[in-house]
Design an enzyme around this catalytic site. Structure first.
Site, PDB file in Angstrom:
ATOM      1  N   HIS A   1       0.846  -1.206   0.000  1.00  0.00           N
ATOM      2  CA  HIS A   1       0.000   0.000   0.000  1.00  0.00           C
ATOM      3  C   HIS A   1       0.884   1.259   0.000  1.00  0.00           C
ATOM      4  CE1 HIS A   1      -3.096  -2.554   2.380  1.00  0.00           C
ATOM      5  NE2 HIS A   1      -3.605  -2.383   1.174  1.00  0.00           N
TER       6      HIS A   1
ATOM      7  N   LYS B   1     -17.813  -6.165   8.136  1.00  0.00           N
ATOM      8  CA  LYS B   1     -16.597  -6.971   7.998  1.00  0.00           C
ATOM      9  C   LYS B   1     -15.816  -6.977   9.308  1.00  0.00           C
ATOM     10  CE  LYS B   1     -12.819  -7.299   4.641  1.00  0.00           C
ATOM     11  NZ  LYS B   1     -12.227  -6.599   3.492  1.00  0.00           N
TER      12      LYS B   1
ATOM     13  N   ARG C   1      -1.792  -5.959  -8.532  1.00  0.00           N
ATOM     14  CA  ARG C   1      -0.723  -6.898  -8.200  1.00  0.00           C
ATOM     15  C   ARG C   1      -0.533  -7.943  -9.284  1.00  0.00           C
ATOM     16  NH1 ARG C   1      -3.166  -7.933  -2.374  1.00  0.00           N
ATOM     17  NH2 ARG C   1      -4.937  -7.943  -3.767  1.00  0.00           N
TER      18      ARG C   1
ATOM     19  N   SER D   1      -3.018  -7.646   3.002  1.00  0.00           N
ATOM     20  CA  SER D   1      -3.234  -7.504   4.443  1.00  0.00           C
ATOM     21  C   SER D   1      -3.708  -8.831   5.040  1.00  0.00           C
ATOM     22  CB  SER D   1      -4.285  -6.426   4.723  1.00  0.00           C
ATOM     23  OG  SER D   1      -3.861  -5.186   4.260  1.00  0.00           O
TER      24      SER D   1
HETATM   25  O1  PNS Z   1      -8.806  -2.853   0.576  1.00  0.00           O
HETATM   26  P1  PNS Z   1     -10.087  -3.341  -0.067  1.00  0.00           P
HETATM   27  O2  PNS Z   1     -11.009  -3.936   0.989  1.00  0.00           O
HETATM   28  O3  PNS Z   1      -9.827  -4.277  -1.207  1.00  0.00           O
HETATM   29  O4  PNS Z   1     -10.815  -2.036  -0.670  1.00  0.00           O
HETATM   30  C1  PNS Z   1     -12.025  -2.143  -1.375  1.00  0.00           C
HETATM   31  C2  PNS Z   1     -12.679  -0.764  -1.569  1.00  0.00           C
HETATM   32  C3  PNS Z   1     -12.828  -0.054  -0.241  1.00  0.00           C
HETATM   33  C4  PNS Z   1     -11.820   0.093  -2.472  1.00  0.00           C
HETATM   34  C5  PNS Z   1     -14.070  -1.002  -2.229  1.00  0.00           C
HETATM   35  O5  PNS Z   1     -14.740  -2.017  -1.552  1.00  0.00           O
HETATM   36  C6  PNS Z   1     -14.946   0.234  -2.233  1.00  0.00           C
HETATM   37  O6  PNS Z   1     -14.719   1.149  -2.994  1.00  0.00           O
HETATM   38  N1  PNS Z   1     -15.959   0.239  -1.333  1.00  0.00           N
HETATM   39  C7  PNS Z   1     -16.868   1.352  -1.155  1.00  0.00           C
HETATM   40  C8  PNS Z   1     -18.308   0.978  -1.560  1.00  0.00           C
HETATM   41  C9  PNS Z   1     -18.523   1.194  -3.050  1.00  0.00           C
HETATM   42  O7  PNS Z   1     -18.332   2.268  -3.586  1.00  0.00           O
HETATM   43  N2  PNS Z   1     -18.957   0.112  -3.721  1.00  0.00           N
HETATM   44  C10 PNS Z   1     -19.191   0.109  -5.155  1.00  0.00           C
HETATM   45  C11 PNS Z   1     -17.921  -0.180  -5.922  1.00  0.00           C
HETATM   46  S1  PNS Z   1     -18.203  -0.119  -7.650  1.00  0.00           S
END
Ligand code: PNS
Length: 176
Positions: A34, A58, A107, A144
């Site tokens: 990150h 979560k 990645r 993570s």
């Molecule tokens: O570190 P992560 O858990 O892989 O991050 C995922 C994240 C937070 C980037 C993604 O889940 C997100 O953008 N969540 C916010 C809710 C949202 O906008 N959902 C629609 C996505 S198209």
């Protein structure tokens, strides 16, 4: 309404737009992978907002406050990085904060499908762009979740997370 940006980040009136991007994620906890993406984004854009998702459904190892605090410490060397938290849709957070693009690390091919789906949906919903950076090969296997699993079973994760995260991980897992 998104202003039309010409060359060199200037809009039609000739005033310069702030190129503000967001690096969103759970960051439970922040890893060196990150940090690599955040640091590179900080070198490319005027402002980088690291946005920590508040996800009550979560189960996480660290609270949002703890994650924000650790991110603040490990990014303190960058004057143009700010840590925020958000819930709900990322595109709403972008609209509320004048953010034009999301920066994500890719990645491996396995990341691509899901990331592309989210990128296209975010563009469809609010014309928010997503910019992908290939991760440093040193960290292409890093997540993570893997860090937590390995640390939980006594494996060595030094070099994969910043030192302050390493000690917080040890403390937290000792409490379990
Ligand atoms: O570190 P992560 O858990 O892989 O991050 C995922 C994240 C937070 C980037 C993604 O889940 C997100 O953008 N969540 C916010 C809710 C949202 O906008 N959902 C629609 C996505 S198209």
């Amino acid at each position: 309404m998104i202003r039309q940006v010409l060359d060199h980040g200037e809009d039609q009136e000739g005033s310069r737009c702030v190129q503000r991007v967001v690096c969103p994620g759970s960051f439970d906890p922040v890893t060196n992978g990150h940090l690599d993406i955040i640091g590179r984004a900080a070198g490319l854009y005027d402002e980088v907002i690291v946005a920590v998702l508040i996800n009550v459904t979560k189960r996480s190892l660290f609270t949002v406050d703890e994650r924000v605090e650790m991110l603040g410490q490990v990014t303190s060397r960058y004057g143009n990085v700010r840590i925020e938290r958000f819930h709900g849709l990322l595109v709403d957070f972008c609209a509320a904060n004048g953010i034009t693009a999301v920066v994500k690390g890719l990645r491996a091919v396995s990341d691509f499908e899901y990331e592309m789906q989210m990128a296209q949906m975010n563009y469809r919903m609010a014309k928010v762009e997503t910019l992908f950076m290939t991760t440093n090969p040193l960290y292409s296997f890093l997540s993570s979740s893997l860090v937590k699993e390995i640390a939980r079973y006594g494996g060595d994760v030094s070099g994969l997370v910043p030192d302050i995260v390493l000690s917080r991980l040890r403390e937290r897992l000792a409490e379990e």
